[in-house]
Design a protein around this motif. Structure first.
Motif, PDB file in Angstrom:
ATOM      1  N   ASP A 172       0.847  -1.190   0.000  1.00 19.16           N
ATOM      2  CA  ASP A 172       0.000   0.000   0.000  1.00 19.16           C
ATOM      3  C   ASP A 172       0.886   1.246   0.000  1.00 19.16           C
ATOM      4  O   ASP A 172       0.771   2.125   0.847  1.00 19.16           O
ATOM      5  CB  ASP A 172      -0.914  -0.019   1.230  1.00 19.16           C
ATOM      6  CG  ASP A 172      -2.007   1.036   1.144  1.00 19.16           C
ATOM      7  OD1 ASP A 172      -2.256   1.536   0.022  1.00 19.16           O
ATOM      8  OD2 ASP A 172      -2.593   1.375   2.182  1.00 19.16           O
ATOM      9  N   CYS A 173       1.754   1.294  -0.992  1.00 15.40           N
ATOM     10  CA  CYS A 173       2.749   2.362  -1.056  1.00 15.40           C
ATOM     11  C   CYS A 173       2.103   3.733  -1.225  1.00 15.40           C
ATOM     12  O   CYS A 173       2.564   4.722  -0.671  1.00 15.40           O
ATOM     13  CB  CYS A 173       3.709   2.091  -2.215  1.00 15.40           C
ATOM     14  SG  CYS A 173       4.918   3.400  -2.507  1.00 15.40           S
ATOM     15  N   GLU A 174       1.003   3.787  -1.977  1.00 10.02           N
ATOM     16  CA  GLU A 174       0.383   5.088  -2.274  1.00 10.02           C
ATOM     17  C   GLU A 174      -0.036   5.813  -0.996  1.00 10.02           C
ATOM     18  O   GLU A 174      -0.009   7.043  -0.934  1.00 10.02           O
ATOM     19  CB  GLU A 174      -0.831   4.880  -3.177  1.00 10.02           C
ATOM     20  CG  GLU A 174      -0.498   4.247  -4.526  1.00 10.02           C
ATOM     21  CD  GLU A 174       0.435   5.111  -5.360  1.00 10.02           C
ATOM     22  OE1 GLU A 174       0.450   6.343  -5.140  1.00 10.02           O
ATOM     23  OE2 GLU A 174       1.152   4.560  -6.204  1.00 10.02           O
ATOM     24  N   ASN A 175      -0.403   5.055   0.019  1.00 10.27           N
ATOM     25  CA  ASN A 175      -0.826   5.665   1.283  1.00 10.27           C
ATOM     26  C   ASN A 175       0.322   5.763   2.285  1.00 10.27           C
ATOM     27  O   ASN A 175       0.113   6.179   3.431  1.00 10.27           O
ATOM     28  CB  ASN A 175      -1.972   4.863   1.903  1.00 10.27           C
ATOM     29  CG  ASN A 175      -3.232   4.927   1.065  1.00 10.27           C
ATOM     30  OD1 ASN A 175      -3.557   5.990   0.528  1.00 10.27           O
ATOM     31  ND2 ASN A 175      -3.933   3.812   0.935  1.00 10.27           N
TER      32      ASN A 175
ATOM     33  N   SER B 130       2.008   3.470   3.834  1.00  8.01           N
ATOM     34  CA  SER B 130       1.902   2.609   5.015  1.00  8.01           C
ATOM     35  C   SER B 130       2.788   1.369   4.945  1.00  8.01           C
ATOM     36  O   SER B 130       2.740   0.537   5.841  1.00  8.01           O
ATOM     37  CB  SER B 130       0.443   2.181   5.206  1.00  8.01           C
ATOM     38  OG  SER B 130      -0.007   1.448   4.076  1.00  8.01           O
TER      39      SER B 130
ATOM     40  N   CYS C 173       7.728   3.793  -4.994  1.00  8.04           N
ATOM     41  CA  CYS C 173       6.875   2.604  -4.935  1.00  8.04           C
ATOM     42  C   CYS C 173       7.435   1.419  -5.729  1.00  8.04           C
ATOM     43  O   CYS C 173       6.969   0.295  -5.580  1.00  8.04           O
ATOM     44  CB  CYS C 173       5.470   2.942  -5.440  1.00  8.04           C
ATOM     45  SG  CYS C 173       4.574   4.079  -4.349  1.00  8.04           S
TER      46      CYS C 173
END
Length: 435
Positions: A342-345, A347, A383
């Motif tokens: 969940d790189c975009e967030n 986390s 990412c």
């Protein structure tokens, strides 16, 4: 008066004959435009360590080659061959090694003047060739080196020889195997440096990678842990913007050791044991199934102590992509994460794995000045970055090495004498299983 003249002529011819006989079956120390190396002669290094001459590999009755071998070792061990691709099949005493105009060292047929092999260089009338005690055949012009055999390795790496690549000239130094014990022409196997990203050593069978020695980590090559208590040689490593060079020197120069790529595709480190009159192998690569390149696929880890050689790098965070295949020892599919990233967030986290042979660095990036914390921050922001590690593990560690795309060709060492720490990107939700 006529009888005296005839006697004088015979005497002069006898002297000439004796002089010619003396120049044959001789050990010479240089080759010039007037001093040739015939098939009966050898060129000997100053201290008599190495010798260059004509030899028949494996006792062949037909093929002859020009090569360099150890002079003081009872088992003839050839370390370099000039005419690898062109054996000498005509009767003996037809070939000469000489300096020809314009200052080029040539191996030629003395009857037809056909050139079999040459250094393909140009220099002046002052050109000479000699053999160093390192085993390096050197051609000089006014003491300036214009050509040397160390720049053209065959199957053997000697102390002081370069192994790597010069980015400015494109020159590469690598080993290529003999086809067989009786045929020194280039075989199928090569041992070279892959310098497309962070440098690593590759053993190839043709174009296929057979074994990966791993990148240099300041103490050793990550994938070659067999000499963790090495007292025989020391590496010299240069990695910068213009070149990648590996050399080695012997701790004790009175010992004799060499690295050779065999016709069967094995890299061997050997030491000469004088008392037993034999070469003792102290390291061979690849040495086991886990040294087979990428045997476990992406994120798969090879283990020499488990019944199933391949396991996922972490059996709870990562699962086999093809579970049924793994049950039948088909590990080619590798492993996948149990939970998606969940790189975009922002986390994702990194999990530390120790004593690991670093993954293939073909799709890596490196920076010598970054520390491990900075390395983590850089990887977390990208990412596509899947893992990071120190480039140099000495002391507190230094340098930053980042991996992109799947991590492949991993193994874990359990003796504590190989591998290093690598930090692999995982979903933060995985942490809950270990708190």
């Amino acid at each position: 008066m006529e009888e005296r003249s005839r006697t004088t002529t015979i005497f002069i011819l006898l002297l000439v004959s004796l002089h010619i006989q003396k120049t044959h079956n001789a050990e010479i120390d240089i080759i010039t435009d007037s001093l040739f190396l015939t098939e009966e002669d050898t060129l000997v290094s100053p201290a008599g360590v190495f010798e260059l001459g004509f030899f028949r590999p494996g006792g062949s009755d037909e093929n002859r080659y020009l090569g360099i071998w150890y002079k003081k070792i009872s088992v003839q061990t050839v370390v370099w061959v000039a005419n690898r691709n062109f054996s000498l099949t005509l009767p003996s005493s037809r070939y000469l090694l000489k300096i020809a105009d314009p200052g080029v060292l040539v191996l030629m047929n003395n009857i037809t003047n056909d050139v079999v092999w040459s250094t393909n260089t140009t220099s002046s009338a002052n050109t000479i060739a000699h053999l160093d005690d390192t085993g390096n055949l050197v051609v000089t012009d006014k003491k300036m080196i214009v050509w040397q055999s160390f720049d053209y390795p065959t199957d053997t790496l000697l102390p002081g020889m370069k192994f790597g690549k010069d980015f400015l000239t494109g020159k590469e130094w690598y080993l290529s195997s003999w086809k067989s014990s009786q045929d020194p022409s280039p075989g199928e196997f090569t041992w070279s440096v892959d310098a497309r990203s962070y440098p690593q050593n590759l053993l190839k069978d043709g174009s296929a990678i057979k074994f990966r020695g791993g990148p240099w980590n300041g103490l050793r090559f990550s994938g070659a842990s067999g000499l963790h208590k090495n007292t025989i040689f020391t590496y010299n490593v240069v990695i910068n913007e213009t070149e990648v060079i590996f050399t080695y020197d012997l701790y004790n120069t009175s010992r004799v050791s060499r690295l050779v790529l065999t016709p069967s595709g094995v890299v061997e480190r050997l030491v000469w044991v004088e008392d037993e009159k034999k070469w003792q192998m102290i390291l061979e690569l690849p040495k086991d199934l886990c040294d087979s390149y990428n045997i476990c696929g992406g994120y798969g880890s090879c283990s020499s102590v488990t019944l199933s050689r391949c396991v996922c790098l972490d059996g709870t965070r990562l699962l086999p992509r093809n579970p049924k295949g793994w049950e039948t020892s088909d590990w080619s599919g590798g492993c996948v994460r149990r939970r998606s990233l969940d790189c975009e967030n922002g986390s994702d986290v990194f999990i530390k794995y120790s004593n690991v042979k670093l993954p293939d660095t073909h799709t890596s990036w490196f920076n010598r000045s970054k520390n491990l914390k900075e390395c983590e921050e850089m990887c977390l922001k990208n990412c596509s970055c899947m893992a990071y590690a120190n480039m140099d593990i000495r002391g507190e560690g230094s340098g930053c090495l980042l991996w992109f795309n799947d991590l492949i060709d991993i193994r874990v060492y359990f003796d504590g004498n190989g591998g290093q720490d690598v930090f692999v990107r995982m979903a933060s939700s995985e942490l809950g299983n270990y708190l």
